[in-house]
Write a protein that holds these residues in place. Structure first.
Motif, PDB file in Angstrom:
ATOM      1  N   CYS A 272       0.864  -1.183   0.000  1.00 18.64           N
ATOM      2  CA  CYS A 272       0.000   0.000   0.000  1.00 18.64           C
ATOM      3  C   CYS A 272       0.898   1.229   0.000  1.00 18.64           C
ATOM      4  O   CYS A 272       1.198   1.795   1.038  1.00 18.64           O
ATOM      5  CB  CYS A 272      -0.919   0.004   1.221  1.00 18.64           C
ATOM      6  SG  CYS A 272      -2.184   1.295   1.168  1.00 18.64           S
ATOM      7  N   ARG A 273       1.350   1.613  -1.189  1.00 22.60           N
ATOM      8  CA  ARG A 273       2.259   2.753  -1.306  1.00 22.60           C
ATOM      9  C   ARG A 273       1.980   3.498  -2.609  1.00 22.60           C
ATOM     10  O   ARG A 273       1.446   2.946  -3.568  1.00 22.60           O
ATOM     11  CB  ARG A 273       3.713   2.289  -1.264  1.00 22.60           C
ATOM     12  CG  ARG A 273       4.092   1.352  -2.396  1.00 22.60           C
ATOM     13  CD  ARG A 273       5.610   1.106  -2.449  1.00 22.60           C
ATOM     14  NE  ARG A 273       6.065   0.346  -1.308  1.00 22.60           N
ATOM     15  CZ  ARG A 273       6.176  -0.986  -1.310  1.00 22.60           C
ATOM     16  NH1 ARG A 273       5.838  -1.681  -2.392  1.00 22.60           N
ATOM     17  NH2 ARG A 273       6.617  -1.619  -0.256  1.00 22.60           N
ATOM     18  N   TYR A 274       2.362   4.755  -2.600  1.00 22.99           N
ATOM     19  CA  TYR A 274       2.296   5.564  -3.814  1.00 22.99           C
ATOM     20  C   TYR A 274       3.487   5.222  -4.715  1.00 22.99           C
ATOM     21  O   TYR A 274       4.519   4.745  -4.244  1.00 22.99           O
ATOM     22  CB  TYR A 274       2.283   7.052  -3.466  1.00 22.99           C
ATOM     23  CG  TYR A 274       0.974   7.507  -2.851  1.00 22.99           C
ATOM     24  CD1 TYR A 274      -0.020   8.076  -3.639  1.00 22.99           C
ATOM     25  CD2 TYR A 274       0.731   7.362  -1.492  1.00 22.99           C
ATOM     26  CE1 TYR A 274      -1.228   8.492  -3.079  1.00 22.99           C
ATOM     27  CE2 TYR A 274      -0.468   7.773  -0.918  1.00 22.99           C
ATOM     28  CZ  TYR A 274      -1.447   8.343  -1.726  1.00 22.99           C
ATOM     29  OH  TYR A 274      -2.635   8.738  -1.171  1.00 22.99           O
ATOM     30  N   ASP A 275       3.323   5.467  -6.032  1.00 25.42           N
ATOM     31  CA  ASP A 275       4.389   5.151  -6.970  1.00 25.42           C
ATOM     32  C   ASP A 275       4.384   6.179  -8.090  1.00 25.42           C
ATOM     33  O   ASP A 275       3.699   7.204  -8.010  1.00 25.42           O
ATOM     34  CB  ASP A 275       4.216   3.729  -7.526  1.00 25.42           C
ATOM     35  CG  ASP A 275       2.803   3.484  -8.060  1.00 25.42           C
ATOM     36  OD1 ASP A 275       2.187   4.442  -8.594  1.00 25.42           O
ATOM     37  OD2 ASP A 275       2.306   2.350  -7.954  1.00 25.42           O
ATOM     38  N   GLU A 276       5.164   5.924  -9.135  1.00 27.64           N
ATOM     39  CA  GLU A 276       5.261   6.875 -10.233  1.00 27.64           C
ATOM     40  C   GLU A 276       3.934   7.070 -10.935  1.00 27.64           C
ATOM     41  O   GLU A 276       3.628   8.168 -11.416  1.00 27.64           O
ATOM     42  CB  GLU A 276       6.324   6.408 -11.227  1.00 27.64           C
ATOM     43  CG  GLU A 276       7.746   6.420 -10.662  1.00 27.64           C
ATOM     44  CD  GLU A 276       8.767   5.983 -11.697  1.00 27.64           C
ATOM     45  OE1 GLU A 276       8.348   5.631 -12.824  1.00 27.64           O
ATOM     46  OE2 GLU A 276       9.969   5.992 -11.372  1.00 27.64           O
ATOM     47  N   GLN A 525       4.361   3.027   3.972  1.00 30.59           N
ATOM     48  CA  GLN A 525       3.120   2.269   3.934  1.00 30.59           C
ATOM     49  C   GLN A 525       2.426   2.436   5.286  1.00 30.59           C
ATOM     50  O   GLN A 525       3.069   2.788   6.290  1.00 30.59           O
ATOM     51  CB  GLN A 525       3.388   0.793   3.649  1.00 30.59           C
ATOM     52  CG  GLN A 525       4.018   0.524   2.298  1.00 30.59           C
ATOM     53  CD  GLN A 525       3.973  -0.954   1.964  1.00 30.59           C
ATOM     54  OE1 GLN A 525       2.915  -1.523   1.716  1.00 30.59           O
ATOM     55  NE2 GLN A 525       5.148  -1.585   1.961  1.00 30.59           N
ATOM     56  N   PRO A 526       1.107   2.187   5.374  1.00 30.04           N
ATOM     57  CA  PRO A 526       0.425   2.293   6.671  1.00 30.04           C
ATOM     58  C   PRO A 526       1.026   1.308   7.664  1.00 30.04           C
ATOM     59  O   PRO A 526       1.202   0.126   7.358  1.00 30.04           O
ATOM     60  CB  PRO A 526      -1.029   1.947   6.343  1.00 30.04           C
ATOM     61  CG  PRO A 526      -1.167   2.173   4.868  1.00 30.04           C
ATOM     62  CD  PRO A 526       0.170   1.844   4.282  1.00 30.04           C
ATOM     63  N   TYR A 527       1.345   1.795   8.847  1.00 32.05           N
ATOM     64  CA  TYR A 527       1.921   0.930   9.867  1.00 32.05           C
ATOM     65  C   TYR A 527       0.880  -0.044  10.416  1.00 32.05           C
ATOM     66  O   TYR A 527       1.164  -1.202  10.679  1.00 32.05           O
ATOM     67  CB  TYR A 527       2.493   1.779  10.998  1.00 32.05           C
ATOM     68  CG  TYR A 527       3.188   0.971  12.068  1.00 32.05           C
ATOM     69  CD1 TYR A 527       4.525   0.604  11.923  1.00 32.05           C
ATOM     70  CD2 TYR A 527       2.523   0.577  13.218  1.00 32.05           C
ATOM     71  CE1 TYR A 527       5.166  -0.141  12.899  1.00 32.05           C
ATOM     72  CE2 TYR A 527       3.152  -0.170  14.200  1.00 32.05           C
ATOM     73  CZ  TYR A 527       4.471  -0.530  14.027  1.00 32.05           C
ATOM     74  OH  TYR A 527       5.099  -1.276  14.990  1.00 32.05           O
ATOM     75  N   GLU A 528      -0.359   0.441  10.574  1.00 28.41           N
ATOM     76  CA  GLU A 528      -1.399  -0.385  11.191  1.00 28.41           C
ATOM     77  C   GLU A 528      -2.128  -1.221  10.147  1.00 28.41           C
ATOM     78  O   GLU A 528      -2.599  -0.699   9.130  1.00 28.41           O
ATOM     79  CB  GLU A 528      -2.414   0.487  11.931  1.00 28.41           C
ATOM     80  CG  GLU A 528      -3.520  -0.338  12.613  1.00 28.41           C
ATOM     81  CD  GLU A 528      -4.569   0.516  13.294  1.00 28.41           C
ATOM     82  OE1 GLU A 528      -5.489  -0.065  13.879  1.00 28.41           O
ATOM     83  OE2 GLU A 528      -4.483   1.752  13.220  1.00 28.41           O
TER      84      GLU A 528
END
Length: 534
Positions: A272-276, A525-528
């Motif tokens: 769950c992360r942003y990318d290009e 990414q979200p930790y929880e």
């Protein structure tokens, strides 16, 4: 307690209605599955309880009905059928709820049921829910719920007893003024949980049913043997005491349901992360969401695994003037994010179609438009307490990827889906027309204390009710499955409960420390990873 036998013989049936039917199928494959060729026993118990209400501890009446097998084989898993819990709360409970500004409530019950065989014990949780119930103008409040019941298997010979224990009743208030449902003041505060305990004078100490297990039923003397299943003198079971205690522990009744409250491992959830392709902005957030969605027709629920949501948080704008509150409105937008698609990860659910045929479906929820998040915060000018009402509106179709009926794959084709989005009754249809799912959450915060309930930044629980539309595009030219799926699944009254975790603010991340779990992992990414709730 009143025990009623079936009037005419009929085949014994075992129906899997656990929170995770798929887990039951796997475990049941390891156990003997020969059904008991006996009639079922229908039980109905009326029990006195004492409930802790805001107005004090007050008596309540609880009626529990279910159908058990007359007898079960050793190691044979069975599921109590037709379980219904009816709670009659006193008039004071109605006054407590109306004082909180409620006109109706959506109840959910959690009954702890003790399962015992000889000296071994276990606990099962019988869950139930129903649609909104209007509060009566006078007199008691009667709530009737049905729902998930875990399967149970006796490990040895001897009577298997089921006894009612503690009962928790979750009451989610509904709208107060149907003529003006968009007014935040017309929405009741958060849920109220009422804890109830069995009264001391309960008949038979809350006994619900007794199911003899094994070829001999009870112990050799006609009653349970205190040391486990009866053994012949000099048998290999007569070993040292510590080995006997170890084996006795193995004879505890088996309750076939997953352990609640355990978060998945990070390796088991999608990134769950942003990318290009999806670069973040100064107001970008990301979070995981998970939950359960009931399928009313199948009397069961599907588990929605942790899914990534990318959120663009809006800026607050001043709301309508109010002499007692400062009001701020915020509009945010979000999208599911899974392998560059706006959808959840595929999830699998197993149900009993028409109460006997196991059906396993692999599905995804797919967005057909942006997910809108409307939040209204009201800050009291007297004590600075804030209350935030949030509505999430999401156009989501349900797409079926694979289908098996009784272990036989059915070709659903590449385009099997609901005709339209899942649909909810929108509280503001004039401004939000069209088909979409609506989920609601309320958060409250008192100065100096942590927030409770749901807030976009900190997460929490959102809930709603949806209609599942008819299916289209399912099957092949030789076998059209649209009608089968529509008849089995589609319809109104399907409750959804979603849990959102703490968001990660990309522009100003907070990382874990020895005293604070933080909000973001090192790679933003979200930790929880939240845990689904029923």
């Amino acid at each position: 307690m009143r025990v009623r036998r079936a009037a005419a013989p009929r085949p014994s049936r075992t129906r899997a209605r656990t929170t995770s039917t798929a887990a039951f199928v796997v475990l049941a494959a390891l156990l003997p599955t020969t059904a008991s060729a006996t009639d079922p026993q229908e039980t109905e118990a009326e029990l006195p309880y004492v409930c802790a209400l805001p107005s004090g501890r007050l008596p309540a009446t609880v009626r529990i009905s279910a159908v058990f097998p007359e007898r079960a084989g050793k190691g044979e898993a069975f599921t109590p059928d037709g379980v219904t819990t009816t709670v009659e709360l006193p008039a004071e409970a109605v006054a407590d709820l109306t004082a909180r500004g409620a006109a109706e409530v959506r109840p959910a019950t959690r009954l702890a049921v003790g399962v015992a065989q000889n000296e071994a014990t276990a606990t099962a949780t019988w869950r139930g829910s129903t649609g909104p119930v209007s509060l009566p103008a006078s007199g008691p409040l009667t709530l009737t719920t049905t729902g998930d019941v875990p399967s149970v298997a006796g490990r040895g010979d001897g009577d298997l007893t089921f006894t009612a224990g503690g009962l928790a009743i979750d009451l989610t208030p509904g709208p107060v003024d149907p003529a003006n449902p968009t007014d935040p003041a017309a929405t009741a505060p958060g849920s109220l949980t009422v804890d109830c305990s069995l009264a001391e004078d309960a008949p038979d100490q809350g006994l619900l049913a007794t199911v003899p297990v094994g070829t001999g039923g009870p112990g050799a003397s006609g009653s349970p043997s205190p040391s486990g299943s009866p053994q012949a003198p000099g048998s290999p079971e007569d070993g040292p005491g510590d080995r006997r205690e170890e084996r006795q522990g193995d004879r505890s009744p088996k309750v076939l349901e997953p352990s609640p409250g355990t978060a998945p491992d990070r390796d088991d959830v999608p990134p769950c992360r942003y990318d290009e392709q999806h670069p973040p902005t100064d107001v970008s957030l990301n979070a995981y969401v998970t939950g359960y969605a009931n399928v009313k027709k199948l009397k069961s629920a599907a588990y929605l695994p942790p899914s990534c949501v990318l959120i663009e948080q809006g800026l607050p704008e001043t709301g309508p003037p109010d002499p007692e509150y400062l009001i701020f409105d915020t509009v945010s937008y979000a999208n599911f994010h899974y392998r560059e698609r706006e959808q959840t990860p595929p999830f699998e659910a197993t149900f009993l179609s028409f109460d006997f045929a196991p059906v396993t479906a692999t599905m995804v929820l797919e967005q057909t438009g942006p997910m809108r998040i409307d939040s209204r915060m009201r800050m009291s000018l007297s004590d600075f307490t804030t209350v935030t009402d949030t509505y999430v509106r999401a156009p989501l179709i349900l797409r079926v990827l694979d289908l098996e009926v009784n272990g036989t794959p059915l070709d659903v084709g590449p385009g099997c889906r609901t005709e339209t989005s899942l649909t909810s009754a929108d509280p503001d249809p004039a401004n939000f027309p069209g088909d979409h799912l609506v989920l609601y959450g309320r958060g409250e915060q008192i100065i100096g204390l942590p927030a409770t309930g749901y807030l976009l930044l900190s997460g929490g629980t959102l809930s709603g009710e949806t209609t599942i539309p008819a299916f289209t595009g399912c099957g092949t030219d030789a076998e059209d499955l649209d009608r089968l799926l529509t008849a089995s699944v589609s319809g109104p009254g399907n409750h959804i409960k979603q849990v959102q975790g703490q968001t990660c603010a990309i522009a100003a991340p907070v990382f874990p420390s020895p005293t604070d779990e933080g909000q973001c992992t090192e790679d933003l990414q979200p930790y929880e990873i939240p845990v689904a709730e029923r």
